[in-house]
Design an enzyme around this catalytic site. Structure first.
Site, PDB file in Angstrom:
ATOM      1  N   SER A  49      -0.210   5.024   4.056  1.00 43.78           N
ATOM      2  CA  SER A  49      -1.252   4.301   4.020  1.00 43.78           C
ATOM      3  C   SER A  49      -2.150   4.570   2.694  1.00 43.78           C
ATOM      4  CB  SER A  49      -2.316   4.566   5.179  1.00 43.78           C
ATOM      5  OG  SER A  49      -2.448   5.759   5.434  1.00 43.78           O
ATOM      6  N   GLU A 186       2.612   2.037  17.204  1.00 45.16           N
ATOM      7  CA  GLU A 186       1.799   1.187  16.361  1.00 45.16           C
ATOM      8  C   GLU A 186       1.641  -0.431  17.117  1.00 45.16           C
ATOM      9  OE1 GLU A 186       1.373   1.791  12.275  1.00 45.16           O
ATOM     10  OE2 GLU A 186      -0.221   0.243  11.955  1.00 45.16           O
TER      11      GLU A 186
END
Ligand code: KIV
Length: 301
Positions: A49, A186
């Site tokens: 990320s 996720e």
């Protein structure tokens, strides 16, 4: 240095049965690592990320192995108690077992990591097995796989229908069997995350997967309220640091413009009383009433 309560792979595995729940936060530099570690985070994940929140890219795909090594080294310097885990970047493991092993090895040797994480289940079970066999702990990642964002048609919740839920569950099982010590789940419905948590013997770390998981992970910039570009439903700001940074910057700019900063206490030998504003000379040149004084030798350092 021996650190009391250092978070290790066996310690994390034991938390599945005994608790407390595992807190994971992403970090990308030494200062944030130090602060999150002091705050009690169990795992500092150098997530890919970083492509989005640090490098300003629209996805994680542009992150390189060298980027991960650079940021891993910084985070490892700031961490004391927390385990430092690094994401294997896009295309560092997808091309085969041997490249995966080599990339994981570089992350451990050069990046200062204590474990690596990779996305995908059954498809990469063989890669996970080889990396684990080399003595490198692997955290898996199932459900929404950000490195497959284009194949998935966007950052979308996975496992909503029965067939896709079974796939996510069998991916988690495949990772457990391949030797992964934990698995990130996720963006799946919470019932599915609860089923996975029940079905596998390794800790599940949820993000957008509800409260039944054995732990949670958040992107550090989201936790702190610093990343405004994307705010999924599962993100909670535990502080509004982004607002505080903008306000602090505005205050700084205003004080620089008004001359209030720096004050005498921020300078070397500057008189407390402000010198009167210099008078313009006839030629238009400005003469300073009190020339700047930098104090005796050594004071400036
Ligand atoms: O890259 C990342 O930060 C991640 C977490 C959000 C799980 O993979």
């Amino acid at each position: 240095m021996v650190v009391k309560d250092k978070i290790t792979v066996p310690a994390l595995r034991a938390r599945k049965a005994r608790g407390p729940k595992i807190s994971v936060v992403t970090a990308y530099d030494a200062t944030f690592a130090r602060l999150f570690d002091e705050g009690g985070a169990d795992v500092l994940l150098v997530g890919d990320s970083l492509g989005m929140v640090v490098q300003g890219l629209p996805t994680t795909l542009g992150v390189t192995l060298d980027d991960m090594i650079y940021h891993g080294r910084a985070v490892a310097r700031g961490a004391t108690r927390a385990q430092v885990v690094g994401d294997m970047p896009f295309m560092s493991y997808q091309t085969g077992v041997v490249p995966a092993l080599e990339a994981a090895g570089r992350m451990m040797k050069e990046g200062g990591y204590e474990a690596v994480k990779l996305e995908g289940g059954e498809l990469y079970a063989e890669h996970v097995r080889a990396i684990v066999r080399a003595g490198i702990p692997v955290m898996g990642h199932v459900g929404l796989l950000p490195q497959s964002v284009h194949a998935m048609g966007g950052f979308k919740v996975q496992g909503r229908d029965a067939a896709s839920a079974e796939r996510v569950l069998s991916d988690a099982r495949a990772l457990e069997q391949a030797g992964a010590y934990a698995v990130v789940v996720e963006a799946v419905p919470w019932e599915l995350a609860a089923r996975i948590t029940e079905a596998v013997s390794i800790p599940t770390i949820g993000i957008g997967a509800g409260a039944a998981c054995d732990g949670q992970v958040l992107v550090g910039y989201d936790l702190l309220g610093m990343y405004a570009e994307l705010r999924p439903k599962f993100v909670k700001h535990f502080a509004e640091t982004g607002r505080a940074i903008v306000d602090a910057t505005r205050a700084y700019v205003a004080e620089v413009r008004s001359g209030a900063f720096p004050a005498a206490e921020h300078a070397f030998g500057m008189p407390r009383e402000r010198p009167a504003a210099p008078e313009p000379t006839g030629s238009g040149a400005v003469v300073q009433a009190t020339p700047p004084r930098y104090g005796p030798a050594g004071e400036e350092s």
